[in-house]
Design a protein around this motif. Structure first.
Motif, PDB file in Angstrom:
ATOM      1  N   GLU A 157     -20.484 -63.222 -12.595  1.00  0.00           N
ATOM      2  CA  GLU A 157     -20.342 -62.196 -13.628  1.00  0.00           C
ATOM      3  C   GLU A 157     -19.553 -62.730 -14.819  1.00  0.00           C
ATOM      4  O   GLU A 157     -19.888 -62.451 -15.977  1.00  0.00           O
ATOM      5  N   GLY A 158     -18.509 -63.514 -14.541  1.00  0.00           N
ATOM      6  CA  GLY A 158     -17.703 -64.086 -15.622  1.00  0.00           C
ATOM      7  C   GLY A 158     -18.475 -65.086 -16.464  1.00  0.00           C
ATOM      8  O   GLY A 158     -18.318 -65.132 -17.694  1.00  0.00           O
TER       9      GLY A 158
ATOM     10  N   ILE B 193     -31.433 -67.680 -21.632  1.00  0.00           N
ATOM     11  CA  ILE B 193     -31.776 -68.762 -20.715  1.00  0.00           C
ATOM     12  C   ILE B 193     -30.606 -68.997 -19.768  1.00  0.00           C
ATOM     13  O   ILE B 193     -29.471 -69.145 -20.208  1.00  0.00           O
ATOM     14  N   LEU B 194     -30.887 -69.026 -18.480  1.00  0.00           N
ATOM     15  CA  LEU B 194     -29.907 -69.397 -17.475  1.00  0.00           C
ATOM     16  C   LEU B 194     -30.422 -70.640 -16.769  1.00  0.00           C
ATOM     17  O   LEU B 194     -31.531 -70.627 -16.223  1.00  0.00           O
ATOM     18  N   VAL B 195     -29.632 -71.707 -16.805  1.00  0.00           N
ATOM     19  CA  VAL B 195     -29.990 -72.937 -16.104  1.00  0.00           C
ATOM     20  C   VAL B 195     -28.921 -73.180 -15.042  1.00  0.00           C
ATOM     21  O   VAL B 195     -27.758 -73.409 -15.366  1.00  0.00           O
ATOM     22  N   ASN B 196     -29.323 -73.104 -13.787  1.00  0.00           N
ATOM     23  CA  ASN B 196     -28.408 -73.315 -12.661  1.00  0.00           C
ATOM     24  C   ASN B 196     -28.469 -74.777 -12.226  1.00  0.00           C
ATOM     25  O   ASN B 196     -29.399 -75.188 -11.550  1.00  0.00           O
TER      26      ASN B 196
ATOM     27  N   CYS C  96     -25.213 -65.880 -10.311  1.00  0.00           N
ATOM     28  CA  CYS C  96     -25.526 -65.976 -11.739  1.00  0.00           C
ATOM     29  C   CYS C  96     -26.814 -65.235 -12.089  1.00  0.00           C
ATOM     30  O   CYS C  96     -26.877 -64.543 -13.111  1.00  0.00           O
ATOM     31  N   VAL C  97     -27.829 -65.360 -11.249  1.00  0.00           N
ATOM     32  CA  VAL C  97     -29.085 -64.645 -11.493  1.00  0.00           C
ATOM     33  C   VAL C  97     -28.847 -63.142 -11.467  1.00  0.00           C
ATOM     34  O   VAL C  97     -29.324 -62.400 -12.337  1.00  0.00           O
ATOM     35  N   LYS C  98     -28.101 -62.669 -10.473  1.00  0.00           N
ATOM     36  CA  LYS C  98     -27.828 -61.230 -10.357  1.00  0.00           C
ATOM     37  C   LYS C  98     -27.097 -60.710 -11.592  1.00  0.00           C
ATOM     38  O   LYS C  98     -27.387 -59.611 -12.069  1.00  0.00           O
ATOM     39  N   ALA C  99     -26.175 -61.491 -12.128  1.00  0.00           N
ATOM     40  CA  ALA C  99     -25.431 -61.069 -13.315  1.00  0.00           C
ATOM     41  C   ALA C  99     -26.288 -61.133 -14.582  1.00  0.00           C
ATOM     42  O   ALA C  99     -26.132 -60.312 -15.488  1.00  0.00           O
ATOM     43  N   ALA C 100     -27.207 -62.095 -14.647  1.00  0.00           N
ATOM     44  CA  ALA C 100     -28.023 -62.270 -15.854  1.00  0.00           C
ATOM     45  C   ALA C 100     -29.183 -61.286 -15.938  1.00  0.00           C
ATOM     46  O   ALA C 100     -29.563 -60.856 -17.036  1.00  0.00           O
ATOM     47  N   LEU C 101     -29.774 -60.959 -14.804  1.00  0.00           N
ATOM     48  CA  LEU C 101     -30.997 -60.151 -14.804  1.00  0.00           C
ATOM     49  C   LEU C 101     -30.898 -58.817 -15.540  1.00  0.00           C
ATOM     50  O   LEU C 101     -31.817 -58.474 -16.292  1.00  0.00           O
TER      51      LEU C 101
END
Length: 156
Positions: free
Chosen positions: A77-78, A92-95, A127-132
């Motif tokens: 979340e942070g 864009i989220l790149v893990n 991270c996916v859960k926070a970004a979605l």
């Protein structure tokens, strides 16, 4: 560069060093505003996220450093919150965050295994859960997940 990512905001986890850093640099070169995420410091005590973000800014890009760990839900979340706070969105989220235990499977302890899972599995989920929710609200977004080739060839 072609500025193909102009107006976009990218979060790259584990981007203080290695492949993540390279991805963050390329996204910035293409015009993205980038959150450089890495919770670790260098041998001189400087946070590696700060160094990478400064390098992006020195090259004319826009970047913010973030030190949260992907290994917790609050960390995820942070990390995403840093994009929203600094740039107002996430596109864009790149893990790429990862950790590694250089041991044979038979020698890995339960706590070492848990640390691996916390980063490689829970970290991606956090991270996916926070970004979605932000991407759904925007009706757009991209998520790119990396893994280590160690998953295919083993540690020893």
């Amino acid at each position: 560069m072609a500025n193909r990512l102009a107006g976009k905001v990218a979060v790259v986890t584990g981007s203080g060093r290695g492949i993540g850093r390279g991805i963050a640099m390329l996204m910035a070169e293409e015009g993205a505003r980038v959150v450089v995420n890495d919770p670790f410091g260098d041998s001189d005590g400087t946070m590696v996220a700060d160094k990478a973000a400064k390098e992006i800014r020195d090259a004319g890009g826009v970047a913010a450093a973030n030190y949260d760990s992907v290994a917790t839900m609050s960390g995820g979340e942070g990390i995403i919150g840093a994009a929203i706070k600094n740039f107002g969105r996430i596109d864009i989220l790149v893990n790429t965050a990862g950790n590694f235990v250089r041991k044979a499977t038979l020698d890995i302890t339960e706590s070492e295994f848990d640390a691996l899972m916390s980063v490689h599995v829970k970290g991606v989920f956090a991270c996916v859960k926070a970004a979605l929710p932000h991407m759904v609200k925007q009706k757009s977004g991209r998520i790119i997940n990396f893994t280590s080739r160690a998953a295919f060839v083993g540690a020893s």
